[in-house]
Design a protein around this motif. Sequence first.
Motif, PDB file in Angstrom:
ATOM      1  N   ARG A   6       5.328  19.662  73.042  1.00  0.00           N
ATOM      2  CA  ARG A   6       3.894  19.949  73.020  1.00  0.00           C
ATOM      3  C   ARG A   6       3.584  21.357  72.529  1.00  0.00           C
ATOM      4  O   ARG A   6       2.428  21.705  72.349  1.00  0.00           O
ATOM      5  CB  ARG A   6       3.299  19.798  74.430  1.00  0.00           C
ATOM      6  N   TRP A   7       4.606  22.184  72.326  1.00  0.00           N
ATOM      7  CA  TRP A   7       4.363  23.594  72.036  1.00  0.00           C
ATOM      8  C   TRP A   7       5.143  24.064  70.814  1.00  0.00           C
ATOM      9  O   TRP A   7       6.296  23.699  70.597  1.00  0.00           O
ATOM     10  CB  TRP A   7       4.790  24.459  73.226  1.00  0.00           C
ATOM     11  N   TYR A   8       4.477  24.921  70.043  1.00  0.00           N
ATOM     12  CA  TYR A   8       5.161  25.704  69.018  1.00  0.00           C
ATOM     13  C   TYR A   8       5.653  26.982  69.683  1.00  0.00           C
ATOM     14  O   TYR A   8       4.927  27.615  70.452  1.00  0.00           O
ATOM     15  CB  TYR A   8       4.204  26.075  67.876  1.00  0.00           C
ATOM     16  N   GLN A   9       6.898  27.378  69.381  1.00  0.00           N
ATOM     17  CA  GLN A   9       7.475  28.595  69.939  1.00  0.00           C
ATOM     18  C   GLN A   9       7.635  29.624  68.821  1.00  0.00           C
ATOM     19  O   GLN A   9       8.257  29.346  67.802  1.00  0.00           O
ATOM     20  CB  GLN A   9       8.840  28.309  70.572  1.00  0.00           C
ATOM     21  N   LEU A  10       7.066  30.816  69.029  1.00  0.00           N
ATOM     22  CA  LEU A  10       7.156  31.854  68.010  1.00  0.00           C
ATOM     23  C   LEU A  10       7.129  33.230  68.666  1.00  0.00           C
ATOM     24  O   LEU A  10       6.176  33.572  69.369  1.00  0.00           O
ATOM     25  CB  LEU A  10       5.996  31.727  67.015  1.00  0.00           C
ATOM     26  N   ALA A  11       8.178  33.993  68.424  1.00  0.00           N
ATOM     27  CA  ALA A  11       8.282  35.373  68.922  1.00  0.00           C
ATOM     28  C   ALA A  11       8.057  35.470  70.433  1.00  0.00           C
ATOM     29  O   ALA A  11       7.412  36.401  70.924  1.00  0.00           O
ATOM     30  CB  ALA A  11       7.293  36.271  68.179  1.00  0.00           C
ATOM     31  N   GLY A  12       8.589  34.513  71.170  1.00  0.00           N
ATOM     32  CA  GLY A  12       8.476  34.545  72.627  1.00  0.00           C
ATOM     33  C   GLY A  12       7.182  33.968  73.170  1.00  0.00           C
ATOM     34  O   GLY A  12       7.005  33.885  74.386  1.00  0.00           O
TER      35      GLY A  12
END
Length: 371
Positions: free
Chosen positions: A98-104
């Motif tokens: 459900r989530w995009y992960q980017l730079a923490g």
Amino acid sequence: MTQQKKFSETLVVLVCLLSIMSCVAIFMAQQTNQYDANFFRMQLIYILVGFTVCYLISKINIAFVRDHIIWLYIAILILLVGILIPNPFVEAVNGATRWYQLAGFSLQPSEITKSAFIIVLAHFAVKYEQNLWKQLAVFWSLAVVVLLFIMKQPDLGTTIVYFISAFTISILAIKSTKAIIAIILSFIVTISAGLYLVIYNVAILEKLGFHSYQFTRVYTWLDPASDPNAFYQIDRSLKAIGSGTMFGSNGTSVYIPESHTDMIFSTIANQFGFIGVSILLIIFMLFIHQIIVTALSMKSKFSTYVLAGFAMMFAFNIFENIAMTIGMMPLTGIPLPFISYGGSSILGNMIALGTMLAVIKSDNKETLHSA
């Protein structure tokens, strides 16, 4: 113009009050030391960023957006499809993507695209209002595609929120009383059939793409004794709410899993008691009431449909979150609007507020655009 400005200012003031309550509640939830992160500080940052985004979106030319509406719909699909395709920016959490992960940082696209979804459906509801069957075909074709992508994540709670918003706009846009009655009856029959399958033949629903853990929550809600472990979170929530009494528990915290996110209502009830909860509910009711009053005062049908969609979206979110904390509804992952901790939730709600402000500001122009 003065009345429109008054409507907008009232909505902003109410959201500011909710944001203050959010920070106070998260600070209190943080005292249980469940996690090492400083959620209070992060929530402040999310709220400041959210208000900035809200301001920028409130300046958008709605007529321009409607002239390029197909690109807005494509953007929704790209965000939702992208999270279902394996890539370095997507990570499965508890079996869900459900989530995009980017730079923490994580970003939940289904929270961000709610406003665009409502704008798109309101536009096509108005565009084809002279042709009932074409209106229904186009409207629900666009809606169902989005619903299926969200369901695939899987995220049943958010799927229901999207559906409720779409259903509200659809009913308001239909000019045929017979068609409205037929749709409502179909809705009731579908819900009844779904409940029957959940209780007596869940295998059929699993073949349609639902997941067993979703039904486990329903079974636990119907019969808590069937799975005490699954009922643990609700049990803690009820104890926290009950121990809050009239004025709060005088600083004595009751441990509640996810007390700063989905279960934050329990934290507020525990720390500030019946009085604190009553103040929160009054602000929520004033917020929903103001959206409805504003919707009824709009000159453009498009503006009315958009505001009605947001009113129902927020109302259902609030009802579902609070109802699950007191055991009236099964557990879901739906946050409490403007109160629960989370960047995606705050950003999504602030985008919704900015969109409403933009629609209110452009209502007179939208009347000409619709014509």
